[in-house]
Motif scaffolding. Structure first.
Motif, PDB file in Angstrom:
ATOM      1  N   GLU A 223       0.954  -1.308   0.061  1.00  0.00           N
ATOM      2  CA  GLU A 223       0.008  -0.019  -0.190  1.00  0.00           C
ATOM      3  C   GLU A 223       0.892   1.311   0.063  1.00  0.00           C
ATOM      4  O   GLU A 223       0.654   2.288  -0.664  1.00  0.00           O
ATOM      5  CB  GLU A 223      -1.027   0.028   1.332  1.00  0.00           C
ATOM      6  N   LYS A 224       1.761   1.048   0.759  1.00  0.00           N
ATOM      7  CA  LYS A 224       2.844   2.447   0.771  1.00  0.00           C
ATOM      8  C   LYS A 224       3.423   2.655  -0.641  1.00  0.00           C
ATOM      9  O   LYS A 224       3.759   3.828  -1.041  1.00  0.00           O
ATOM     10  CB  LYS A 224       3.992   2.253   1.871  1.00  0.00           C
ATOM     11  N   SER A 225       3.819   1.620  -1.179  1.00  0.00           N
ATOM     12  CA  SER A 225       4.791   1.792  -2.519  1.00  0.00           C
ATOM     13  C   SER A 225       3.634   2.609  -3.545  1.00  0.00           C
ATOM     14  O   SER A 225       3.961   3.052  -4.109  1.00  0.00           O
ATOM     15  CB  SER A 225       5.112   0.060  -2.904  1.00  0.00           C
ATOM     16  N   MET A 226       2.188   1.898  -3.559  1.00  0.00           N
ATOM     17  CA  MET A 226       1.374   2.247  -4.347  1.00  0.00           C
ATOM     18  C   MET A 226       1.113   3.807  -4.200  1.00  0.00           C
ATOM     19  O   MET A 226       0.881   4.676  -5.079  1.00  0.00           O
ATOM     20  CB  MET A 226      -0.043   1.371  -4.204  1.00  0.00           C
ATOM     21  N   ARG A 227       0.795   4.199  -2.828  1.00  0.00           N
ATOM     22  CA  ARG A 227       0.678   5.616  -2.378  1.00  0.00           C
ATOM     23  C   ARG A 227       1.980   6.411  -3.000  1.00  0.00           C
ATOM     24  O   ARG A 227       1.874   7.652  -3.622  1.00  0.00           O
ATOM     25  CB  ARG A 227       0.598   5.801  -1.055  1.00  0.00           C
ATOM     26  N   ILE A 228       3.130   6.084  -3.059  1.00  0.00           N
ATOM     27  CA  ILE A 228       4.388   6.586  -3.336  1.00  0.00           C
ATOM     28  C   ILE A 228       4.452   6.631  -4.831  1.00  0.00           C
ATOM     29  O   ILE A 228       4.591   7.652  -5.456  1.00  0.00           O
ATOM     30  CB  ILE A 228       5.515   5.987  -2.785  1.00  0.00           C
ATOM     31  N   LEU A 229       4.003   5.830  -5.434  1.00  0.00           N
ATOM     32  CA  LEU A 229       3.910   5.704  -6.930  1.00  0.00           C
ATOM     33  C   LEU A 229       2.826   7.025  -7.534  1.00  0.00           C
ATOM     34  O   LEU A 229       3.102   7.636  -8.381  1.00  0.00           O
ATOM     35  CB  LEU A 229       3.391   4.436  -7.675  1.00  0.00           C
ATOM     36  N   GLU A 230       1.649   6.791  -6.764  1.00  0.00           N
ATOM     37  CA  GLU A 230       0.495   7.869  -7.119  1.00  0.00           C
ATOM     38  C   GLU A 230       1.303   9.316  -7.054  1.00  0.00           C
ATOM     39  O   GLU A 230       0.818  10.275  -7.758  1.00  0.00           O
ATOM     40  CB  GLU A 230      -0.474   7.746  -6.141  1.00  0.00           C
TER      41      GLU A 230
ATOM     42  N   THR B  17      10.805  15.040   0.215  1.00  0.00           N
ATOM     43  CA  THR B  17       9.881  15.386   1.103  1.00  0.00           C
ATOM     44  C   THR B  17       8.622  15.600   0.506  1.00  0.00           C
ATOM     45  O   THR B  17       7.535  15.204   1.534  1.00  0.00           O
ATOM     46  CB  THR B  17      10.424  16.768   1.738  1.00  0.00           C
ATOM     47  N   GLU B  18       7.973  16.150  -0.537  1.00  0.00           N
ATOM     48  CA  GLU B  18       6.890  16.220  -1.271  1.00  0.00           C
ATOM     49  C   GLU B  18       6.209  14.744  -1.352  1.00  0.00           C
ATOM     50  O   GLU B  18       5.230  14.602  -1.024  1.00  0.00           O
ATOM     51  CB  GLU B  18       6.938  16.912  -2.615  1.00  0.00           C
ATOM     52  N   VAL B  19       6.972  13.775  -1.724  1.00  0.00           N
ATOM     53  CA  VAL B  19       6.548  12.691  -2.193  1.00  0.00           C
ATOM     54  C   VAL B  19       6.252  11.753  -0.834  1.00  0.00           C
ATOM     55  O   VAL B  19       4.939  11.331  -0.586  1.00  0.00           O
ATOM     56  CB  VAL B  19       7.492  11.597  -2.924  1.00  0.00           C
ATOM     57  N   ALA B  20       6.988  11.934   0.108  1.00  0.00           N
ATOM     58  CA  ALA B  20       6.689  11.467   1.563  1.00  0.00           C
ATOM     59  C   ALA B  20       5.477  12.069   2.045  1.00  0.00           C
ATOM     60  O   ALA B  20       4.666  11.311   2.553  1.00  0.00           O
ATOM     61  CB  ALA B  20       8.016  11.446   2.378  1.00  0.00           C
TER      62      ALA B  20
ATOM     63  N   PRO C 255       6.571   7.708   6.154  1.00  0.00           N
ATOM     64  CA  PRO C 255       7.995   8.558   6.668  1.00  0.00           C
ATOM     65  C   PRO C 255       9.004   8.651   5.527  1.00  0.00           C
ATOM     66  O   PRO C 255       9.110   7.796   4.782  1.00  0.00           O
ATOM     67  CB  PRO C 255       8.413   7.541   7.790  1.00  0.00           C
ATOM     68  N   LYS C 256       9.835   9.557   5.426  1.00  0.00           N
ATOM     69  CA  LYS C 256      10.794   9.880   4.688  1.00  0.00           C
ATOM     70  C   LYS C 256      11.731   8.895   4.618  1.00  0.00           C
ATOM     71  O   LYS C 256      12.202   8.325   3.110  1.00  0.00           O
ATOM     72  CB  LYS C 256      11.545  11.344   4.983  1.00  0.00           C
ATOM     73  N   SER C 257      12.192   7.986   5.521  1.00  0.00           N
ATOM     74  CA  SER C 257      13.287   7.123   5.474  1.00  0.00           C
ATOM     75  C   SER C 257      12.607   6.041   4.480  1.00  0.00           C
ATOM     76  O   SER C 257      13.418   5.383   3.777  1.00  0.00           O
ATOM     77  CB  SER C 257      13.726   6.788   6.871  1.00  0.00           C
ATOM     78  N   SER C 258      11.405   5.685   5.013  1.00  0.00           N
ATOM     79  CA  SER C 258      10.771   4.439   4.095  1.00  0.00           C
ATOM     80  C   SER C 258      10.522   4.751   2.935  1.00  0.00           C
ATOM     81  O   SER C 258      10.709   4.091   1.893  1.00  0.00           O
ATOM     82  CB  SER C 258       9.523   4.331   4.794  1.00  0.00           C
ATOM     83  N   THR C 259      10.108   5.927   2.587  1.00  0.00           N
ATOM     84  CA  THR C 259       9.814   6.591   1.213  1.00  0.00           C
ATOM     85  C   THR C 259      11.235   6.691   0.339  1.00  0.00           C
ATOM     86  O   THR C 259      11.055   6.132  -0.924  1.00  0.00           O
ATOM     87  CB  THR C 259       9.344   8.241   1.086  1.00  0.00           C
TER      88      THR C 259
ATOM     89  N   ALA D  49      14.184   4.123  -4.102  1.00  0.00           N
ATOM     90  CA  ALA D  49      15.096   3.679  -4.767  1.00  0.00           C
ATOM     91  C   ALA D  49      14.837   2.192  -5.407  1.00  0.00           C
ATOM     92  O   ALA D  49      15.370   1.920  -6.376  1.00  0.00           O
ATOM     93  CB  ALA D  49      16.284   3.219  -3.438  1.00  0.00           C
ATOM     94  N   ALA D  50      14.019   1.309  -4.587  1.00  0.00           N
ATOM     95  CA  ALA D  50      13.782  -0.034  -5.182  1.00  0.00           C
ATOM     96  C   ALA D  50      12.694   0.255  -6.226  1.00  0.00           C
ATOM     97  O   ALA D  50      13.051  -0.622  -7.348  1.00  0.00           O
ATOM     98  CB  ALA D  50      12.740  -0.666  -4.135  1.00  0.00           C
ATOM     99  N   LEU D  51      11.773   1.255  -6.407  1.00  0.00           N
ATOM    100  CA  LEU D  51      11.167   1.426  -7.571  1.00  0.00           C
ATOM    101  C   LEU D  51      12.007   1.782  -8.789  1.00  0.00           C
ATOM    102  O   LEU D  51      11.622   1.547  -9.952  1.00  0.00           O
ATOM    103  CB  LEU D  51       9.996   2.523  -7.242  1.00  0.00           C
ATOM    104  N   ALA D  52      12.961   2.734  -8.510  1.00  0.00           N
ATOM    105  CA  ALA D  52      13.819   3.232  -9.503  1.00  0.00           C
ATOM    106  C   ALA D  52      14.681   1.965  -9.953  1.00  0.00           C
ATOM    107  O   ALA D  52      14.759   2.016 -11.406  1.00  0.00           O
ATOM    108  CB  ALA D  52      14.706   4.228  -8.813  1.00  0.00           C
ATOM    109  N   GLU D  53      14.988   1.190  -9.214  1.00  0.00           N
ATOM    110  CA  GLU D  53      15.871   0.067  -9.829  1.00  0.00           C
ATOM    111  C   GLU D  53      15.041  -0.811 -10.845  1.00  0.00           C
ATOM    112  O   GLU D  53      15.487  -1.209 -11.809  1.00  0.00           O
ATOM    113  CB  GLU D  53      16.287  -0.764  -8.438  1.00  0.00           C
ATOM    114  N   GLN D  54      13.920  -0.756 -10.460  1.00  0.00           N
ATOM    115  CA  GLN D  54      13.070  -1.534 -11.336  1.00  0.00           C
ATOM    116  C   GLN D  54      12.624  -0.802 -12.550  1.00  0.00           C
ATOM    117  O   GLN D  54      11.761  -1.327 -13.413  1.00  0.00           O
ATOM    118  CB  GLN D  54      11.700  -2.018 -10.752  1.00  0.00           C
ATOM    119  N   GLY D  55      12.749   0.501 -12.641  1.00  0.00           N
ATOM    120  CA  GLY D  55      12.443   1.276 -13.709  1.00  0.00           C
ATOM    121  C   GLY D  55      11.111   2.120 -13.762  1.00  0.00           C
ATOM    122  O   GLY D  55      10.488   2.627 -14.451  1.00  0.00           O
ATOM    123  N   TYR D  56      10.454   1.925 -12.616  1.00  0.00           N
ATOM    124  CA  TYR D  56       8.934   2.496 -12.345  1.00  0.00           C
ATOM    125  C   TYR D  56       9.047   3.875 -11.910  1.00  0.00           C
ATOM    126  O   TYR D  56       8.192   4.528 -11.864  1.00  0.00           O
ATOM    127  CB  TYR D  56       8.094   1.709 -11.181  1.00  0.00           C
TER     128      TYR D  56
END
Length: 258
Positions: free
Chosen positions: A21-28, A40-43, A49-53, A58-65
């Motif tokens: 759910e957090k990953s999907m909200r971050i993508l949105e 900070t805006e994305v978080a 939390p900013k650390s989790s974001t 980083a994981a989403l960038a590695e996968q190209g999303y």
């Protein structure tokens, strides 16, 4: 026309939701208009939390999303853009025909939006032939309480769910006409249910008046809605309400397609 404003996303606790759910909200949040966005805006938008974001980005960038621009900002990556194009290309046949017919019948701008959690998101916009243009655009997220489509959707949701949405987002004032108390909104939603359509009478943007109807999805739950948008100095309230039969016909026709 007034400048557009994105709805507030706040109200959720930072710990809310699973990792998915957090990953999907971050993508949105990354895909929201006005990007690329800073960490900070994305978080803040995703209520994570900013650390989790940062770790999820980083994981989403590695996968190209997600794509980092090298200056601390993030935007949609190639895989997310490709996914968006694939979804857009797979839209059921008939949607555009219904929207074009509604525009022809009314002569006004037509919007189609999906219910996306605490907002609606425009997925189609057909401009009228009038010389005036609204600030809305495809992909734009808008509040539920101040838009015709949003109120039409809220009117079809269980009261408890409406209360939860209000608690999460509040009822921020966007114009002097915005309904900003739960009592006023509840009375309006009762009227929407009685007549079958919702009216945004300069509640979201000055000089803009919209008529909206919910589009039921599977099981009758509103998948989104369709609207007719006018400018107040060209179309009276009485005239826009006369478009209700054509609007409701379009909503019924769109129901099996969303």
């Amino acid at each position: 026309m007034s400048t557009e404003r994105e709805p507030r996303t706040g109200g959720r606790t930072s710990a809310a939701g699973s990792a998915l759910e957090k990953s999907m909200r971050i993508l949105e949040a990354v895909a929201a208009p006005g990007g690329p966005h800073r960490l900070t805006e994305v978080a803040a938008a995703a209520a994570v939390p900013k650390s989790s974001t940062h770790r999820i980005l980083a994981a989403l960038a590695e996968q190209g999303y997600v794509r980092a621009d090298g200056e601390g900002r993030y935007g949609p990556g190639p895989r997310l853009r490709a996914l968006s194009a694939a979804v857009a290309g797979a839209e059921p046949a008939g949607v555009d025909e219904i929207l074009h017919e509604l525009r022809r019948a009314t002569g006004q701008t037509v919007h189609l939006a999906l219910h996306t959690g605490e907002t609606i998101t425009y997925i189609r916009k057909l401009e009228s032939d009038q010389p005036f243009r609204t600030a809305s655009r495809t992909g734009m997220r808008m509040p539920l309480h101040s838009t015709a489509i949003g109120k039409a959707v809220l009117a079809q949701l269980p009261p408890g769910e409406v209360q939860e949405l209000i608690a999460a987002t509040g009822l921020p004032r966007r114009t002097p006409g915005t309904l900003t108390t739960p009592q006023a909104l509840a009375a309006e939603l009762e009227a929407v249910r009685a007549r079958g359509f919702a009216l945004d009478d300069e509640e979201n943007e000055p000089t803009i008046r919209c008529l909206g109807a919910a589009v039921p999805g599977p099981g009758g739950r509103p998948a989104g809605g369709v609207s007719v948008t006018t400018v107040t100095f060209l179309v009276s309230r009485e005239e826009i309400e006369s478009y209700a039969p054509a609007l409701l016909e379009a909503a019924r026709a769109l129901s099996p397609l969303l």
